[in-house]
Enzyme design. Sequence first.
Site, PDB file in Angstrom:
ATOM      1  N   LYS A  66       0.440 -11.816   0.552  1.00  0.00           N
ATOM      2  CA  LYS A  66       0.715 -10.694   1.454  1.00  0.00           C
ATOM      3  C   LYS A  66      -0.415  -9.672   1.412  1.00  0.00           C
ATOM      4  O   LYS A  66      -1.006  -9.439   0.363  1.00  0.00           O
ATOM      5  CB  LYS A  66       2.012  -9.990   0.997  1.00  0.00           C
ATOM      6  CG  LYS A  66       3.194 -10.230   1.924  1.00  0.00           C
ATOM      7  CD  LYS A  66       4.453  -9.645   1.348  1.00  0.00           C
ATOM      8  CE  LYS A  66       4.781  -8.282   1.927  1.00  0.00           C
ATOM      9  NZ  LYS A  66       6.155  -7.856   1.588  1.00  0.00           N
ATOM     10  N   LYS A 115       9.515  -6.388 -10.902  1.00  0.00           N
ATOM     11  CA  LYS A 115       8.726  -5.197 -11.216  1.00  0.00           C
ATOM     12  C   LYS A 115       8.663  -4.927 -12.710  1.00  0.00           C
ATOM     13  O   LYS A 115       7.657  -4.433 -13.208  1.00  0.00           O
ATOM     14  CB  LYS A 115       9.303  -3.961 -10.507  1.00  0.00           C
ATOM     15  CG  LYS A 115       8.970  -3.889  -9.035  1.00  0.00           C
ATOM     16  CD  LYS A 115       9.158  -2.459  -8.526  1.00  0.00           C
ATOM     17  CE  LYS A 115       8.953  -2.378  -7.024  1.00  0.00           C
ATOM     18  NZ  LYS A 115       9.280  -1.035  -6.509  1.00  0.00           N
ATOM     19  N   LYS A 158      -1.703  -3.115  -0.743  1.00  0.00           N
ATOM     20  CA  LYS A 158      -2.498  -1.940  -1.070  1.00  0.00           C
ATOM     21  C   LYS A 158      -3.179  -2.093  -2.428  1.00  0.00           C
ATOM     22  O   LYS A 158      -4.170  -1.443  -2.705  1.00  0.00           O
ATOM     23  CB  LYS A 158      -1.611  -0.698  -1.089  1.00  0.00           C
ATOM     24  CG  LYS A 158      -0.519  -0.762  -2.159  1.00  0.00           C
ATOM     25  CD  LYS A 158      -0.019   0.621  -2.481  1.00  0.00           C
ATOM     26  CE  LYS A 158       0.857   0.749  -3.694  1.00  0.00           C
ATOM     27  NZ  LYS A 158       1.496  -0.304  -4.360  1.00  0.00           N
TER      28      LYS A 158
END
Length: 332
Positions: A194, A111, A197
């Site tokens: 994957k 991240k 969103k």
Amino acid sequence: MNRIFSGVQPTGNLHLGNYLGAIRNWVRLQQEFECIYCVVDLHAITIEQDPQALRAATREVAAGLIAAGIDPKKHIVFNQSQVAAHAELAWIFSCVARLGWLNRMTQFKEKAGKNRENASVGLYAYPVLMAADILVHKATHVPVGEDQKQHLELTRDIAKAFNSQFGVEFFPLPEPQIFGEAARVMSLRDGTKKMSKSDASDYSRINMTDDADAIAQKIRKAKTDPEPLPTEVAGLEKRPEAANLVDIYAALSGRTNADVLGEFGGAQFSTFKQSLADLAVHVLGPIGAEMKRLTTDPSFVDAALRDGAERARAIATPILREVHDIVGFLRP
Ligand code: TRP
């Protein structure tokens, strides 16, 4: 006594991957456990959020959980920031956890990316807060996906370290709650990525709030290859898009891939996609409609979260008070 705790990030665009990968399992766990489900808004602000969007996403996710079948009266649904004990225990845990342990967390590295110096301190300490979430309720079981297993391992290390530092048997060591087959749902545009969103293309995902037309259209346009469906599971190898659609069908219908291919093996994708669309609409349609109803007038969701927070506080506050005593904080 077994107690489930799990957390979900408040993000817009809840999608089929969230539903099949997590939410659906959370719904099932209600039968066997006392469940506490938390929308983790404190975790969300470890990266910059737009305040309006954060509020809306918190409501949307809570609405999604309730619409999917989580009963906020029998169990607890709340947003993290309303229960101060989480943040407080996180501070205490940040004095128990070691820099070396956090340095090993792979999710932080992902991240934070290249510019690690610029990541927030909160992003680095994220797993400590997660440990506090779980342990402030003395949860015994935590349903988590693959990506959170390392954080749960850290939670156990923190519980052990706390117990041993203070010579107590206070915190339980929470167990991961693994599901038989947690479906891993991939993008409809690229079977190797994957479903997400944040994918720029809305056609890559089926949102939980998509209506029947949108669901059918996205499945019709889903990427495939020119071959018909194989008759055996082995035939799905190296065909990621075909495998993904079969996985989704199996997950939505509660059947095995072999069983699905027993029915559709040899069929063209056009036929299979039609059945898949009908199935997806059948499962998701009512949930999406209920989510829309719950987000149009948020008063029900807000009241459920308020009530959930109150009951979460009733569990966490006495546990935190004991922690204060153990640590040596003066309570005059
Ligand atoms: N970190 C989890 C995720 O991103 C969310 C989370 C926060 C969580 N606190 C938790 C999950 C406690 C399980 C238990 O998915």
